[in-house]
Scaffold this motif. Structure first.
Motif, PDB file in Angstrom:
ATOM      1  N   GLY A 109       0.094   1.342  -5.658  1.00 41.92           N
ATOM      2  CA  GLY A 109       0.586   2.645  -5.246  1.00 41.92           C
ATOM      3  C   GLY A 109       2.109   2.654  -5.256  1.00 41.92           C
ATOM      4  O   GLY A 109       2.739   1.639  -5.505  1.00 41.92           O
ATOM      5  N   ARG A 120      -8.257   8.014  -4.098  1.00 41.88           N
ATOM      6  CA  ARG A 120      -7.292   7.274  -3.272  1.00 41.88           C
ATOM      7  C   ARG A 120      -7.947   6.312  -2.283  1.00 41.88           C
ATOM      8  O   ARG A 120      -7.311   5.370  -1.813  1.00 41.88           O
ATOM      9  CB  ARG A 120      -6.398   8.249  -2.521  1.00 41.88           C
ATOM     10  N   GLN A 123      -5.999   4.819   0.799  1.00 43.37           N
ATOM     11  CA  GLN A 123      -4.553   4.939   0.590  1.00 43.37           C
ATOM     12  C   GLN A 123      -4.044   6.268   1.163  1.00 43.37           C
ATOM     13  O   GLN A 123      -4.738   7.284   1.125  1.00 43.37           O
ATOM     14  CB  GLN A 123      -4.226   4.861  -0.899  1.00 43.37           C
ATOM     15  N   SER A 166       0.859  -1.180   0.000  1.00 49.01           N
ATOM     16  CA  SER A 166       0.000   0.000   0.000  1.00 49.01           C
ATOM     17  C   SER A 166       0.896   1.231   0.000  1.00 49.01           C
ATOM     18  O   SER A 166       2.107   1.140   0.214  1.00 49.01           O
ATOM     19  CB  SER A 166      -0.948  -0.006   1.205  1.00 49.01           C
ATOM     20  N   THR A 167       0.318   2.369  -0.276  1.00 45.52           N
ATOM     21  CA  THR A 167       1.083   3.600  -0.419  1.00 45.52           C
ATOM     22  C   THR A 167       1.789   3.966   0.883  1.00 45.52           C
ATOM     23  O   THR A 167       1.177   3.974   1.958  1.00 45.52           O
ATOM     24  CB  THR A 167       0.150   4.737  -0.866  1.00 45.52           C
TER      25      THR A 167
END
Length: 389
Positions: free
Chosen positions: A133, A141, A144, A100-101
């Protein structure tokens, strides 16, 4: 370990259904032969009577962040092993650990840890990595991290690919961002499947991305520009463009059952890839876990602004898809097996039951309850249900 012959199964190879089927698995965990009751029994083989149970290819989850309190971004072998065990308990035999980001150093640490654990997990096999991401559109988003979203840069992309040690199989990005098309081309040229997700792209922008090498969409309908009759957006592009395979979180929460049926009827099971998008609290009791709340199967940010992944399992996704569409098991099975194998470029060895492929399979009761999960011929989970339940 010698050969094992599995007998007396209703065998779904992924291409056909064999009543009273047999499958011979080599000592190396690959399928040597598969067929009907006339298949010869090798001398000295161990015979396993399935008691009429369903024998299916194992499920492949190309988008999964965690489960049972463990997460990919924990960047530890223990977390990856915990994810592996949890999802094996629900029929998954292979998965792509999904990021994930976050800050670049944290992503690289998670990538390197996962790369070292590929092929070595004790339950479902960690078969590669999905980078979701940080090259996402802020407008779409979802859960995120806003703080760490950024534009794709070639040097950082190369660093992520290197950290993944040759195991990067899928990348989610927003192709409409500055540098997005170049990133699609760069990744696709390296043999990595590129997916549009957390994107506000127009149909025209997605068409350009397809020309650059885009072949996939991430959790379709979620985190993307919606379908409008004057601008189809990414949601409409996924429906309209035959080049695109669409992921689907089939929990009845992320996508309404009627829209699930619409997607299957529009695309066909060969272009729908069922995923879990499961996160660390999946499988845990209702309650607060960090910045998310689990309640009645839903996982949301504490402020209620967005869903934050799911608590879905692949076996439940199959059951839901059958109920929402009315399709029989054999028609939907590719969406959990051969389609994700193809999209992750694992189809040479996984995704169906055929001679030469890994013996990754599950045994289910007639009511689709899991009896046991096998990875490369080895039992990695047994539920305790009798085979004739």
């Amino acid at each position: 370990m010698g050969e094992t012959i599995w007998t007396n199964a209703k065998l779904y190879t992924g291409y056909r259904v064999i009543d009273n089927g047999r499958m011979i698995v080599s000592g190396q965990g690959t399928i040597r032969a598969i067929g009907d009751e006339l298949l010869p029994v090798p001398a000295h083989a161990q015979v396993r009577d399935c008691g009429g149970a369903l024998l299916l290819p194992g499920f492949i989850d190309v988008h999964v962040h965690g489960g049972d309190g463990h997460g990919m971004m924990d960047a530890s072998p223990e977390a990856l092993d915990g994810m592996s065990r949890f999802h094996a308990r629900h029929g998954t035999t292979a998965f792509l650990a999904t990021t994930s980001t976050a800050r670049a150093d944290r992503i690289e640490r998670a990538l390197r840890c996962a790369a070292e654990r590929v092929g070595g997990t004790p339950g479902a096999e960690l078969a590669g990595i999905h980078l979701e991401g940080p090259y996402l559109n802020e407008k779409r988003r979802g859960a995120q991290s806003k703080e760490h979203l950024r534009l794709p840069q070639p040097e950082e992309i190369d660093a992520f690919v290197e950290a993944a040690g040759g195991h990067m199989r899928l990348v989610t990005l927003a192709p409409e961002l500055e540098g997005g098309l170049a990133a699609v081309s760069r990744l696709a040229a390296g043999g990595i499947t590129v997916s549009a997700g957390h994107s506000d792209a127009t149909l025209r922008e997605i068409e350009a991305a397809v020309q650059a090498g885009l072949t996939h969409t991430t959790h379709h309908f979620n985190g993307m520009s919606p379908l409008h009759h004057r601008e189809p957006g990414l949601a409409g592009a996924g429906l309209a463009l035959g080049e695109l395979t669409t992921e689907l979180i089939c929990d009845g929460i992320h996508v309404h059952p009627a829209v699930v049926k619409l997607l299957f009827e529009t695309k066909g099971p060969d272009k729908v890839c069922l995923i879990t998008d499961a996160v660390s609290p999946a499988g845990l009791p209702d309650g607060e876990y960090g910045d998310v709340v689990v309640s009645g199967g839903e996982i949301r940010l504490k402020d209620g602004s967005s869903l934050a992944g799911s608590s879905l399992t692949m076996l439940q996704a199959l059951k839901n898809a059958m109920r929402f569409t009315g399709y029989p098991l054999e028609k939907l099975l590719p969406s959990l097996t051969s389609v994700p194998a193809r999209q992750a470029k694992l189809d040479r060895t996984k995704g169906s039951l055929a001679p030469g492929k890994h013996a990754d399979f599950v045994l289910l009761t007639a009511g689709l309850e899991l009896i046991a999960t096998y990875v490369r011929g080895a039992e990695v989970y047994r539920s305790g249900l009798p085979v004739n339940a």
